[in-house]
Design an enzyme around this catalytic site. Structure first.
Site, PDB file in Angstrom:
ATOM      1  CE1 TYR A   1     -10.587   0.562   6.455  1.00  0.00           C
ATOM      2  CE2 TYR A   1     -11.608   1.563   8.383  1.00  0.00           C
ATOM      3  CZ  TYR A   1     -10.507   1.373   7.573  1.00  0.00           C
ATOM      4  OH  TYR A   1      -9.325   1.997   7.872  1.00  0.00           O
TER       5      TYR A   1
ATOM      6  N   GLY B   1       0.832  -1.207   0.000  1.00  0.00           N
ATOM      7  CA  GLY B   1       0.000   0.000   0.000  1.00  0.00           C
ATOM      8  C   GLY B   1       0.862   1.250   0.000  1.00  0.00           C
TER       9      GLY B   1
ATOM     10  CG  ASP C   1      -3.838  -8.359  -6.097  1.00  0.00           C
ATOM     11  OD1 ASP C   1      -4.119  -8.264  -4.879  1.00  0.00           O
ATOM     12  OD2 ASP C   1      -4.693  -8.508  -6.996  1.00  0.00           O
TER      13      ASP C   1
ATOM     14  N   GLY D   1      -0.348   4.700  -1.174  1.00  0.00           N
ATOM     15  CA  GLY D   1      -1.489   5.300  -0.481  1.00  0.00           C
ATOM     16  C   GLY D   1      -1.103   6.505   0.362  1.00  0.00           C
ATOM     17  CD  GLN D   2      -4.299  10.213   4.215  1.00  0.00           C
ATOM     18  OE1 GLN D   2      -5.058   9.301   4.547  1.00  0.00           O
ATOM     19  NE2 GLN D   2      -4.439  11.439   4.677  1.00  0.00           N
ATOM     20  CG  LEU D   3       0.391   5.265   6.865  1.00  0.00           C
ATOM     21  CD1 LEU D   3       1.067   6.383   7.647  1.00  0.00           C
ATOM     22  CD2 LEU D   3      -0.401   4.366   7.816  1.00  0.00           C
TER      23      LEU D   3
ATOM     24  CE  LYS E   1      -7.882  -1.261   8.215  1.00  0.00           C
ATOM     25  NZ  LYS E   1      -6.500  -1.508   7.782  1.00  0.00           N
TER      26      LYS E   1
HETATM   27  N1  SER Z   1      -9.627   7.017   7.692  1.00  0.00           N
HETATM   28  C1  SER Z   1     -10.256   5.744   7.646  1.00  0.00           C
HETATM   29  C2  SER Z   1     -11.514   5.789   6.895  1.00  0.00           C
HETATM   30  O1  SER Z   1     -12.160   6.808   6.978  1.00  0.00           O
HETATM   31  C3  SER Z   1     -10.542   5.246   9.028  1.00  0.00           C
HETATM   32  O2  SER Z   1      -9.609   4.347   9.416  1.00  0.00           O
HETATM   33  O3  SER Z   1     -11.870   4.846   6.285  1.00  0.00           O
END
Ligand code: SER
Length: 317
Positions: A142, A9, A53, A12-14, A146
């Site tokens: 989600y 990832g 992937d 991605g943002q992080l 998690k």
């Molecule tokens: N920033 C994430 C989201 O909004 C939350 O973990 O899905």
């Protein structure tokens, strides 16, 4: 020992910023960035970058073996709003992807970092001072993924001695890479809108209070946890961490201190509002503080002022 690292990832943002920080720390060639949908930015392409992937277990194992990886920061996942649209893919990427990484880590005895989230809680969880150990009955795909990830990490740690550690991140705010479809994305979009249009149409209600964190703190937290002395850790995994607990109205007011003409309006998206309404408003992160010295550097005013400065430079470039 963190010498050879894989970041999934990474586009991605992080991931994009964590990869840069790790490369600065360990050397560019010692951090392998893996992305899937987005292509590598110029920045990421300065070091090893592979298209991968995480659903393909063979590829995950091969990459970890070929590069002799000792630590995986496994960030590849679908975010909350996208996961509600694509529940089956979200399950596959978020759960099977993690399982593939944990299995490869078990074979090679790698350490694994897993980012859980405020989304791993649910309606029965206390919303203020949300304890480290509490009721978790998420009702979003989600959140379910998690929470399952947290449990899988605990399982691999206890059953197979995989050094799996993780954090429950709040919404992350940053200016380099946009988030990919989460419920807390408003807290990033608002800055672009403030600088470009001096107004923002927010998809969450004015009073939707949620935990947030500025990216430098998130990057530091992930690295600090992986470097922490294991003898000091009681929890290992799924540590609550937060830096501020804010509403869209409070964030807008703080932005207005810098851009006085800025206006916020609200067009609530029922799907994302429903997700936010099941998340805690303010987590208690004292276990992270006690076990490995977590401390945020950026509060609301420091974050807003730095975000506006840095994003203004980026947008003018
Ligand atoms: N920033 C994430 C989201 O909004 C939350 O973990 O899905």
């Amino acid at each position: 020992m963190m010498d050879k690292v894989l970041v999934t990832g990474a586009t991605g943002q992080l991931g994009s910023e964590l990869t840069q920080a790790l490369r600065q720390k360990l050397g560019v060639d010692n951090v392998i960035a893996a992305g899937h949908q987005r292509s590598a930015s110029l920045e990421l392409a300065q070091g090893p970058f592979i298209q991968m992937d995480v659903r393909d277990s063979q590829v995950v194992t091969d990459v970890i073996n070929d590069y002799q990886v000792d630590t995986v920061f496994h960030l590849a996942a679908l975010l909350s709003a996208v996961a509600e649209r694509l529940p089956k893919q979200a399950w596959d990427i978020n759960i099977n992807g993690l399982l593939n990484v944990l299995e490869a880590a078990r074979e090679r005895q790698c350490a694994v970092f897993f980012p859980s989230s405020i989304g791993a809680f649910g309606t029965g969880t206390p919303v203020f001072n949300t304890p480290q150990d509490t009721i978790q009955r998420p009702n979003t795909l989600y959140g379910i993924s998690k929470l399952s990830g947290e449990l899988l990490c605990d399982y691999y740690q206890q059953r197979f001695s995989v050094d799996a550690r993780g954090l429950r991140f709040p919404g992350l705010i940053s200016y380099q890479t946009l988030p990919g479809g989460g419920t807390t994305d408003y807290a990033v979009e608002i800055f672009y809108a403030a600088l470009q249009q001096q107004s923002y149409d927010c998809f969450l209600r004015a009073d939707s209070q949620l935990d947030m964190m500025y990216m430098p703190d998130a990057v530091n937290a992930a690295i600090a946890l992986m470097e922490a002395d294991p003898a000091q850790l009681t929890h290992h995994n799924a540590f609550n961490v937060t830096a501020m607990s804010i509403t869209p109205a409070q964030l807008a007011a703080e932005i207005r201190r810098h851009i006085s003409e800025f206006e916020i309006r609200y067009s609530v998206d029922p799907i994302r509002q429903a997700i936010a309404d099941t998340w805690p408003k303010h987590m208690d992160d004292s276990c992270a503080h006690a076990e490995w010295g977590w401390q945020a550097e950026f509060g609301l005013s420091e974050m807003v002022s730095d975000m506006l400065d840095k994003l203004a430079i980026k947008l003018s470039g």
